[in-house]
Scaffold this motif. Structure first.
Motif, PDB file in Angstrom:
ATOM      1  N   SER A  58       2.230 125.421 131.908  1.00  0.00           N
ATOM      2  CA  SER A  58       2.025 125.176 130.472  1.00  0.00           C
ATOM      3  C   SER A  58       1.585 126.437 129.750  1.00  0.00           C
ATOM      4  O   SER A  58       1.954 126.662 128.604  1.00  0.00           O
ATOM      5  CB  SER A  58       0.993 124.063 130.269  1.00  0.00           C
ATOM      6  N   HIS A  59       0.764 127.251 130.401  1.00  0.00           N
ATOM      7  CA  HIS A  59       0.324 128.522 129.823  1.00  0.00           C
ATOM      8  C   HIS A  59      -0.342 129.347 130.914  1.00  0.00           C
ATOM      9  O   HIS A  59      -0.477 128.890 132.053  1.00  0.00           O
ATOM     10  CB  HIS A  59      -0.568 128.307 128.598  1.00  0.00           C
ATOM     11  N   LEU A  60      -0.725 130.563 130.568  1.00  0.00           N
ATOM     12  CA  LEU A  60      -1.136 131.514 131.601  1.00  0.00           C
ATOM     13  C   LEU A  60      -2.650 131.683 131.695  1.00  0.00           C
ATOM     14  O   LEU A  60      -3.123 132.717 132.181  1.00  0.00           O
ATOM     15  CB  LEU A  60      -0.434 132.862 131.394  1.00  0.00           C
ATOM     16  N   HIS A  61      -3.419 130.692 131.271  1.00  0.00           N
ATOM     17  CA  HIS A  61      -4.841 130.697 131.616  1.00  0.00           C
ATOM     18  C   HIS A  61      -4.977 130.337 133.103  1.00  0.00           C
ATOM     19  O   HIS A  61      -4.211 129.526 133.630  1.00  0.00           O
ATOM     20  CB  HIS A  61      -5.611 129.705 130.742  1.00  0.00           C
ATOM     21  N   ALA A  62      -5.986 130.966 133.742  1.00  0.00           N
ATOM     22  CA  ALA A  62      -6.101 130.894 135.202  1.00  0.00           C
ATOM     23  C   ALA A  62      -6.152 129.465 135.736  1.00  0.00           C
ATOM     24  O   ALA A  62      -5.628 129.167 136.809  1.00  0.00           O
ATOM     25  CB  ALA A  62      -7.350 131.651 135.645  1.00  0.00           C
ATOM     26  N   ASP A  63      -6.796 128.577 134.979  1.00  0.00           N
ATOM     27  CA  ASP A  63      -6.956 127.205 135.469  1.00  0.00           C
ATOM     28  C   ASP A  63      -5.660 126.402 135.406  1.00  0.00           C
ATOM     29  O   ASP A  63      -5.657 125.215 135.752  1.00  0.00           O
ATOM     30  CB  ASP A  63      -8.079 126.486 134.708  1.00  0.00           C
ATOM     31  N   HIS A  64      -4.549 127.059 135.001  1.00  0.00           N
ATOM     32  CA  HIS A  64      -3.259 126.372 134.953  1.00  0.00           C
ATOM     33  C   HIS A  64      -2.187 127.046 135.810  1.00  0.00           C
ATOM     34  O   HIS A  64      -1.118 126.477 136.005  1.00  0.00           O
ATOM     35  CB  HIS A  64      -2.772 126.262 133.497  1.00  0.00           C
ATOM     36  N   CYS A  65      -2.470 128.255 136.289  1.00  0.00           N
ATOM     37  CA  CYS A  65      -1.371 128.987 136.941  1.00  0.00           C
ATOM     38  C   CYS A  65      -1.764 129.807 138.173  1.00  0.00           C
ATOM     39  O   CYS A  65      -0.887 130.251 138.902  1.00  0.00           O
ATOM     40  CB  CYS A  65      -0.716 129.925 135.931  1.00  0.00           C
ATOM     41  N   ASN A 137      -1.361 123.926 120.271  1.00  0.00           N
ATOM     42  CA  ASN A 137      -2.329 124.652 119.446  1.00  0.00           C
ATOM     43  C   ASN A 137      -3.472 125.216 120.302  1.00  0.00           C
ATOM     44  O   ASN A 137      -4.492 124.555 120.507  1.00  0.00           O
ATOM     45  CB  ASN A 137      -2.840 123.640 118.398  1.00  0.00           C
ATOM     46  N   HIS A 138      -3.258 126.415 120.831  1.00  0.00           N
ATOM     47  CA  HIS A 138      -4.185 127.025 121.787  1.00  0.00           C
ATOM     48  C   HIS A 138      -4.153 128.535 121.512  1.00  0.00           C
ATOM     49  O   HIS A 138      -3.179 129.010 120.929  1.00  0.00           O
ATOM     50  CB  HIS A 138      -3.706 126.684 123.207  1.00  0.00           C
ATOM     51  N   PRO A 139      -5.171 129.309 121.887  1.00  0.00           N
ATOM     52  CA  PRO A 139      -5.185 130.719 121.492  1.00  0.00           C
ATOM     53  C   PRO A 139      -4.101 131.590 122.127  1.00  0.00           C
ATOM     54  O   PRO A 139      -3.932 132.736 121.722  1.00  0.00           O
ATOM     55  CB  PRO A 139      -6.572 131.203 121.945  1.00  0.00           C
ATOM     56  N   GLY A 158      -0.994 119.802 128.135  1.00  0.00           N
ATOM     57  CA  GLY A 158      -1.492 121.153 128.439  1.00  0.00           C
ATOM     58  C   GLY A 158      -2.852 121.304 127.763  1.00  0.00           C
ATOM     59  O   GLY A 158      -3.592 120.326 127.616  1.00  0.00           O
ATOM     60  N   ASP A 159      -3.180 122.516 127.347  1.00  0.00           N
ATOM     61  CA  ASP A 159      -4.418 122.749 126.594  1.00  0.00           C
ATOM     62  C   ASP A 159      -4.061 122.865 125.123  1.00  0.00           C
ATOM     63  O   ASP A 159      -3.198 123.671 124.759  1.00  0.00           O
ATOM     64  CB  ASP A 159      -5.079 124.061 127.026  1.00  0.00           C
ATOM     65  N   THR A 160      -4.746 122.112 124.283  1.00  0.00           N
ATOM     66  CA  THR A 160      -4.405 122.167 122.864  1.00  0.00           C
ATOM     67  C   THR A 160      -5.533 121.633 121.991  1.00  0.00           C
ATOM     68  O   THR A 160      -6.293 120.760 122.421  1.00  0.00           O
ATOM     69  CB  THR A 160      -3.110 121.356 122.585  1.00  0.00           C
TER      70      THR A 160
HETATM   71 ZN   LIG Z   1      -6.102 127.225 128.255  1.00  0.00          ZN
END
Ligand SMILES: [Zn+2]
Ligand SMILES: [Zn+2]
Length: 250
Positions: A58-65, A137-139, A158-160
């Motif tokens: 979903s995105h490249l923050h550590a807790d997702h990838c 909607n995430h940074p 995901g994160d939003t």
């Molecule tokens: Zn995130």
């Protein structure tokens, strides 16, 4: 379609769950939504480590990838390696970022184990699944997903923070895996995460069949997250995600 919560801890692994990872199975095809910190271990309770057919990040923050790094080791050097390349649908910077996290040079990076495919908003046919990706909607560049197998559908936030895109992705879905990272309080940042109440508001607008609150941050009281969701105007069943729970949507 079978949906297994492998990891549902928000932002970092908790004592009873890894970070984000969801296993979706249909017609013998196995696809992961996210492979966050600690999830590669718990994943092996549910599927053979080499039996993953596709991965979507979903995105490249550590807790997702970040467990992509360990999975690269297993598929590149494990007994019987090399294994067939696994397609990884991810934001464009994934090969460089994840290769650097592992300590690989840009060439070959992690591409001895994975075939990276750049994710942009749109529709993807992945085995028997149709995946729709939409920007949330995430940074950082972050996607929400809708995954359908022809008869059933599941949506994942995901994160939003608050976003109509999630309502669109989740419209009429059988199951919504929606993040609920925040508890209500003054001065919550916008454009980052949702509270339980906001998750339920999105579920109500999308008219989903079932809401599962996930990305539960270990420092929050889960009963409070659930209680706040119950005040969000959603009339369907609501529960907290737990690692190891399986939803059989067939
Ligand atoms: Zn995130
Ligand atoms: Zn996260």
């Amino acid at each position: 379609m079978k949906v297994t919560i492998v990891g549902c801890s928000g932002s970092y692994p908790g004592p009873d769950s890894p970070a984000s990872c969801y296993l979706l199975e249909t017609d013998g095809f196995r696809m992961l939504l996210d492979l966050g910190s600690g999830s590669l271990g718990a994943l092996q309770r549910h599927v053979g480590i080499y039996d993953v057919d596709a991965i979507c990040l979903s995105h490249l923050h550590a807790d997702h990838c970040l467990d992509i790094c360990g999975y690269h080791v297993a598929r590149t050097y494990g007994p019987g390696a090399p294994y067939p390349l696994v397609p990884v649908y991810a934001p464009a910077d994934a090969p460089r970022r994840l290769g650097a996290a592992y300590g690989m040079p840009d060439e070959p990076g992690l591409e001895t184990a994975f075939e990276f495919r750049t994710l942009t908003p749109g529709v993807y046919e992945i085995g028997p699944f149709t995946l729709t990706a939409g920007l949330v909607n995430h940074p950082v560049e972050a996607y929400g997903f809708r995954v359908a197998n022809g008869t059933r559908s599941v949506a994942y936030s995901g994160d939003t923070g608050e976003t109509d895109e999630l309502v669109k992705l989740a419209a009429g879905a059988d199951l919504l895996l929606c993040e609920a990272s925040f508890v209500e309080g003054p001065d919550l940042p916008t454009g980052l995460h949702l509270t339980g109440r906001q998750a339920a508001e999105h579920a109500a607008k999308a008219d989903v069949g079932q809401l599962v609150l996930t990305h539960l941050v270990p420092w929050n009281d889960r009963a409070t997250v659930l209680e706040e969701a119950c005040g969000g105007g959603y009339g369907g069943p609501v529960e907290l995600a737990r690692s190891g729970v399986v939803y059989d949507l067939s």
